[in-house]
Motif scaffolding. Structure first.
Motif, PDB file in Angstrom:
ATOM      1  N   PHE A 238      57.250  33.535  49.414  1.00 19.96           N
ATOM      2  CA  PHE A 238      56.735  34.382  48.337  1.00 19.96           C
ATOM      3  C   PHE A 238      55.428  35.011  48.794  1.00 19.96           C
ATOM      4  CE2 PHE A 238      54.860  30.265  47.568  1.00 19.96           C
ATOM      5  CZ  PHE A 238      53.706  30.421  46.825  1.00 19.96           C
ATOM      6  N   ALA A 239      55.054  36.085  48.117  1.00 19.02           N
ATOM      7  CA  ALA A 239      53.875  36.853  48.508  1.00 19.02           C
ATOM      8  C   ALA A 239      52.752  36.638  47.511  1.00 19.02           C
ATOM      9  CB  ALA A 239      54.226  38.343  48.595  1.00 19.02           C
ATOM     10  N   THR A 240      51.520  36.558  48.031  1.00 23.05           N
ATOM     11  CA  THR A 240      50.349  36.415  47.176  1.00 23.05           C
ATOM     12  C   THR A 240      49.216  37.283  47.709  1.00 23.05           C
ATOM     13  OG1 THR A 240      49.670  34.446  48.443  1.00 23.05           O
ATOM     14  CG2 THR A 240      50.826  34.071  46.372  1.00 23.05           C
ATOM     15  N   THR A 241      48.498  37.909  46.800  1.00 22.44           N
ATOM     16  CA  THR A 241      47.256  38.586  47.135  1.00 22.44           C
ATOM     17  C   THR A 241      46.192  38.153  46.138  1.00 22.44           C
ATOM     18  OG1 THR A 241      47.769  40.523  45.760  1.00 22.44           O
ATOM     19  CG2 THR A 241      48.434  40.624  48.083  1.00 22.44           C
ATOM     20  N   HIS A 242      44.935  38.455  46.458  1.00 22.12           N
ATOM     21  CA  HIS A 242      43.827  38.164  45.565  1.00 22.12           C
ATOM     22  C   HIS A 242      43.305  39.488  45.027  1.00 22.12           C
ATOM     23  CE1 HIS A 242      43.098  34.064  47.733  1.00 22.12           C
ATOM     24  NE2 HIS A 242      44.228  34.113  47.033  1.00 22.12           N
ATOM     25  N   ILE A 243      43.556  39.734  43.750  1.00 26.10           N
ATOM     26  CA  ILE A 243      43.327  41.062  43.183  1.00 26.10           C
ATOM     27  C   ILE A 243      41.897  41.165  42.676  1.00 26.10           C
ATOM     28  CG2 ILE A 243      44.189  42.804  41.583  1.00 26.10           C
ATOM     29  CD1 ILE A 243      46.938  41.593  41.795  1.00 26.10           C
ATOM     30  N   TYR A 244      41.010  41.330  43.621  1.00 25.60           N
ATOM     31  CA  TYR A 244      39.604  41.641  43.348  1.00 25.60           C
ATOM     32  C   TYR A 244      39.411  43.117  43.683  1.00 25.60           C
ATOM     33  CZ  TYR A 244      38.803  36.553  43.532  1.00 25.60           C
ATOM     34  OH  TYR A 244      38.830  35.196  43.307  1.00 25.60           O
ATOM     35  N   GLN A 245      39.354  43.951  42.666  1.00 26.37           N
ATOM     36  CA  GLN A 245      39.285  45.388  42.926  1.00 26.37           C
ATOM     37  C   GLN A 245      38.815  46.113  41.675  1.00 26.37           C
ATOM     38  OE1 GLN A 245      40.176  46.524  45.977  1.00 26.37           O
ATOM     39  NE2 GLN A 245      39.844  48.692  45.637  1.00 26.37           N
ATOM     40  N   GLY A 246      37.948  47.104  41.861  1.00 27.44           N
ATOM     41  CA  GLY A 246      37.611  48.050  40.818  1.00 27.44           C
ATOM     42  C   GLY A 246      37.193  47.415  39.509  1.00 27.44           C
ATOM     43  N   ALA A 247      37.922  47.765  38.447  1.00 32.23           N
ATOM     44  CA  ALA A 247      37.582  47.311  37.100  1.00 32.23           C
ATOM     45  C   ALA A 247      37.794  45.816  36.916  1.00 32.23           C
ATOM     46  CB  ALA A 247      38.401  48.081  36.067  1.00 32.23           C
ATOM     47  N   ILE A 248      38.572  45.168  37.792  1.00 35.80           N
ATOM     48  CA  ILE A 248      38.706  43.713  37.731  1.00 35.80           C
ATOM     49  C   ILE A 248      37.452  43.058  38.301  1.00 35.80           C
ATOM     50  CG2 ILE A 248      40.000  41.730  38.633  1.00 35.80           C
ATOM     51  CD1 ILE A 248      42.518  43.458  38.494  1.00 35.80           C
ATOM     52  N   LEU A 259      44.975  47.883  33.442  1.00 38.57           N
ATOM     53  CA  LEU A 259      45.615  48.972  34.184  1.00 38.57           C
ATOM     54  C   LEU A 259      45.494  48.744  35.692  1.00 38.57           C
ATOM     55  CD1 LEU A 259      44.305  51.956  32.029  1.00 38.57           C
ATOM     56  CD2 LEU A 259      46.597  50.941  31.966  1.00 38.57           C
ATOM     57  N   GLU A 260      44.337  48.251  36.113  1.00 37.05           N
ATOM     58  CA  GLU A 260      44.123  47.936  37.531  1.00 37.05           C
ATOM     59  C   GLU A 260      45.090  46.850  37.989  1.00 37.05           C
ATOM     60  OE1 GLU A 260      41.976  48.936  40.855  1.00 37.05           O
ATOM     61  OE2 GLU A 260      40.677  49.081  39.094  1.00 37.05           O
ATOM     62  N   MET A 261      45.220  45.793  37.204  1.00 37.95           N
ATOM     63  CA  MET A 261      46.126  44.702  37.551  1.00 37.95           C
ATOM     64  C   MET A 261      47.558  45.207  37.689  1.00 37.95           C
ATOM     65  SD  MET A 261      46.792  41.511  38.237  1.00 37.95           S
ATOM     66  CE  MET A 261      45.435  40.438  37.743  1.00 37.95           C
ATOM     67  N   ALA A 262      48.019  45.980  36.711  1.00 38.28           N
ATOM     68  CA  ALA A 262      49.392  46.488  36.758  1.00 38.28           C
ATOM     69  C   ALA A 262      49.614  47.355  37.987  1.00 38.28           C
ATOM     70  CB  ALA A 262      49.704  47.263  35.485  1.00 38.28           C
ATOM     71  N   ASN A 263      48.646  48.176  38.315  1.00 38.27           N
ATOM     72  CA  ASN A 263      48.763  49.047  39.480  1.00 38.27           C
ATOM     73  C   ASN A 263      48.972  48.234  40.755  1.00 38.27           C
ATOM     74  OD1 ASN A 263      48.347  51.600  41.035  1.00 38.27           O
ATOM     75  ND2 ASN A 263      46.531  50.519  41.738  1.00 38.27           N
ATOM     76  N   TRP A 264      48.205  47.142  40.908  1.00 37.31           N
ATOM     77  CA  TRP A 264      48.297  46.377  42.146  1.00 37.31           C
ATOM     78  C   TRP A 264      49.501  45.449  42.172  1.00 37.31           C
ATOM     79  CZ3 TRP A 264      46.229  48.474  45.992  1.00 37.31           C
ATOM     80  CH2 TRP A 264      45.038  49.189  45.882  1.00 37.31           C
ATOM     81  N   PHE A 300      34.121  38.728  25.467  1.00 35.88           N
ATOM     82  CA  PHE A 300      34.549  39.778  26.393  1.00 35.88           C
ATOM     83  C   PHE A 300      35.484  39.174  27.445  1.00 35.88           C
ATOM     84  CE2 PHE A 300      32.608  43.572  28.978  1.00 35.88           C
ATOM     85  CZ  PHE A 300      33.857  43.859  29.523  1.00 35.88           C
ATOM     86  N   ASP A 301      35.065  38.060  28.054  1.00 29.64           N
ATOM     87  CA  ASP A 301      35.837  37.451  29.136  1.00 29.64           C
ATOM     88  C   ASP A 301      37.189  36.958  28.645  1.00 29.64           C
ATOM     89  OD1 ASP A 301      36.313  36.729  31.720  1.00 29.64           O
ATOM     90  OD2 ASP A 301      34.761  35.198  31.834  1.00 29.64           O
ATOM     91  N   ASP A 302      37.226  36.407  27.438  1.00 31.28           N
ATOM     92  CA  ASP A 302      38.499  35.932  26.889  1.00 31.28           C
ATOM     93  C   ASP A 302      39.508  37.074  26.779  1.00 31.28           C
ATOM     94  OD1 ASP A 302      37.476  33.395  26.698  1.00 31.28           O
ATOM     95  OD2 ASP A 302      37.201  33.438  24.521  1.00 31.28           O
ATOM     96  N   GLU A 303      39.071  38.199  26.239  1.00 34.04           N
ATOM     97  CA  GLU A 303      39.986  39.325  26.078  1.00 34.04           C
ATOM     98  C   GLU A 303      40.327  39.951  27.426  1.00 34.04           C
ATOM     99  OE1 GLU A 303      39.888  42.092  22.574  1.00 34.04           O
ATOM    100  OE2 GLU A 303      39.212  43.503  24.134  1.00 34.04           O
ATOM    101  N   TYR A 304      39.346  40.080  28.284  1.00 41.54           N
ATOM    102  CA  TYR A 304      39.565  40.576  29.650  1.00 41.54           C
ATOM    103  C   TYR A 304      40.643  39.755  30.349  1.00 41.54           C
ATOM    104  CZ  TYR A 304      38.146  40.389  34.683  1.00 41.54           C
ATOM    105  OH  TYR A 304      38.099  40.344  36.054  1.00 41.54           O
ATOM    106  N   GLU A 305      40.519  38.432  30.300  1.00 42.33           N
ATOM    107  CA  GLU A 305      41.483  37.567  30.988  1.00 42.33           C
ATOM    108  C   GLU A 305      42.853  37.613  30.323  1.00 42.33           C
ATOM    109  OE1 GLU A 305      43.170  35.210  33.761  1.00 42.33           O
ATOM    110  OE2 GLU A 305      41.253  36.272  33.829  1.00 42.33           O
ATOM    111  N   ARG A 306      42.891  37.608  29.001  1.00 39.58           N
ATOM    112  CA  ARG A 306      44.180  37.696  28.312  1.00 39.58           C
ATOM    113  C   ARG A 306      44.893  38.990  28.681  1.00 39.58           C
ATOM    114  NH1 ARG A 306      45.363  39.942  23.470  1.00 39.58           N
ATOM    115  NH2 ARG A 306      43.159  40.024  22.874  1.00 39.58           N
ATOM    116  N   HIS A 307      44.186  40.089  28.732  1.00 41.28           N
ATOM    117  CA  HIS A 307      44.798  41.358  29.121  1.00 41.28           C
ATOM    118  C   HIS A 307      45.295  41.322  30.567  1.00 41.28           C
ATOM    119  CE1 HIS A 307      42.659  43.955  25.811  1.00 41.28           C
ATOM    120  NE2 HIS A 307      43.501  43.067  25.320  1.00 41.28           N
TER     121      HIS A 307
END
Length: 474
Positions: A238-248, A259-264, A300-307
């Motif tokens: 299986f494939a894994t990346t660490h999605i540290y980018q932009g708005a994340i 939107l950033e998460m979905a894109n990656w 803020f963090d709770d909603e950010y993470e849930r999204h």
């Protein structure tokens, strides 16, 4: 004998299952043995506290923790010291952790190294030749046979001691692989194949099976040199990346990171061959936390993470994605655990073992509701959708409370004709929000009217005249 069955890639090839044919998704976060939840394991200082912590995770629907054998932030937690001699205190710590994870039904995605702190404190690491180890430098992990053999020896020890337990879900054979550790990407890929083969052989000899393997990389785009190794290496499962980018990395609101998460996730799945799941195994506001020394406000963090977790799941990721806490203290908040509980409960509504989805964002239409983003994936018979209303112009932070939209028409193209059941899911309150039945005609389009749409809504779509397996542990 372990009561938790090992896991493998499911028949559909995009998710996982246990050896007793139960669907399995990677729902959880990163943890570490010196962090607050697990620190009581060391020298058995507070095993009751660890039990309570693990019970709380399991009660929140967590299925897996991503852990490293050692976390070299400070002295005393090295798995080997000196190299080749396994630290009795750490071996006992892992004995206790495996036993308690078994008790609570939790599994572990295991990496051999904490590469971040190992690189920064290399002068003290037992693998450093100056400390009696095999490595001339930290740049020789993929070029020096003595270091490669030491790595294999480390993982074989884990196989022989704990490899019979279903708690050990999968291997991340090298956390955040990078040229820093020596060799070209091609040379590193060859060494990964050598390590992979050695560990599979050890597992098969000792236990009669092997478990899934991956290699992770920092960032969502490994670049052309590493793309084959991360997404298509023939020895990995299986494939894994660490999605540290932009708005994340540095969020100013809670919609842009989704939107950033979905894109990656789309980016990764477009490069991952059929039969191979993908999941993010680290994400979070790391730039904000590490470089700017700021912690997001909890609401803020709770909603950010849930999204983020819903964007990851709805776009085709094999679970929630795995948060690196990036908080003080370094643990998930109650709100994040509530969000994981809701996502985990939602997963009972889909047959993940046979789900083979593709991106559905272009197939979803939300009528009469401007500024609604649709995240989704489907395979013609099932679909996972998540609708997220945009933030008001200029708004920062969590989304404001606002009046829901009523009687919102929604259509989804590309389905097999038949009768469908659509479960509506309130992600904020982590509960079912009703259901809708619909017929899909020969044009392959599902058409329903959503009674109400608040700031977001998840949907599980399935064809009810198929034999659907929706078993899931929660």
């Amino acid at each position: 004998m372990s009561t938790l069955a090992p896991i493998r890639v499911a028949p559909g090839g995009r998710y996982f299952e246990t050896f007793d044919n139960q669907p399995f998704l990677f729902i959880g976060a990163n943890d570490a043995v010196p962090w607050p939840g697990l620190e009581g394991l060391y020298r058995r200082r507070d095993l009751d506290g660890v039990d309570a912590y693990l019970h709380g995770l399991a009660d929140s629907g967590v299925t897996v923790l991503r852990l490293m054998l050692e976390y070299a932030h400070r002295e005393g937690r090295y798995f080997e010291r000196p190299a080749g001699r396994f630290n009795p205190a750490m071996v006992r710590l892992w004995d206790d952790l495996f036993a308690r994870c078994e008790q609570h039904g939790l599994r572990v995605l295991l990496a051999p190294w904490d590469n971040f702190w190992m690189s920064r404190r290399w002068n003290r690491h037992p693998y450093n030749r100056e400390n009696g180890g095999p490595a001339v430098s930290s740049h020789s992990f993929f070029t020096d046979d003595a270091v490669i053999d030491a790595t294999i020896n480390r993982l074989r020890f884990v196989v022989e001691r704990w490899g019979g337990s279903g708690v050990l879900a999968a291997w991340d054979l090298f956390n955040e692989i990078h040229p820093y550790w020596g060799g070209t990407p091609a040379q590193q890929g060859d060494v990964i194949a050598r390590i992979s083969d050695a560990i599979r052989a050890a597992e098969e000899t000792a236990w009669g099976f092997s478990r899934p393997q991956t290699v992770s990389v920092f960032g969502p785009d490994p670049g052309p040199d590493y793309e084959d190794l991360i997404f298509r290496h023939p020895g990995l499962d299986f494939a894994t990346t660490h999605i540290y980018q932009g708005a994340i990395d540095y969020p100013g609101d809670t919609v842009s990171p989704a939107l950033e998460m979905a894109n990656w996730v789309r980016f990764a799945l477009a490069r991952t061959p059929p039969g191979r799941p993908f999941t993010d195994s680290e994400h979070g506001p790391i730039h904000l936390f590490n470089d700017h020394r700021k912690t997001l406000p909890e609401d803020f963090d709770d909603e950010y993470e849930r999204h983020l977790m819903w964007a990851h799941l709805a776009t085709g990721g094999a679970g929630s994605g795995m948060r690196w806490p990036a908080r003080h203290p370094h643990v998930l908040t109650p709100g994040m655990l509530q969000a994981l509980r809701g996502l985990s409960a939602f997963t009972r509504l889909i047959d993940w073992r046979h789900f083979t989805p593709r991106d559905a964002s272009a197939d979803v239409c939300v009528g009469g509701a401007p500024h609604v983003y649709a995240f989704g994936c489907h395979d013609g018979r099932q679909a996972v959708l998540w609708l997220l209303r945009d933030r008001p112009a200029g708004h920062a932070g969590p989304l404001p409370a606002r009046s829901p939209l009523h009687d919102v028409p929604l259509s989804l193209r590309g389905l097999v004709p038949g009768t469908y059941h659509v479960d509506l899911w309130n992600t904020i309150e982590a509960r079912a929000g009703g259901c809708v039945g619909a017929e899909v005609a020969e044009d392959g389009t599902l058409r329903i009217v959503l009674p109400m749409l608040g700031n977001d809504l998840a949907l599980a779509v399935r064809r009810i005249d198929d034999r659907i397996d929706v078993r899931f542990r929660f």
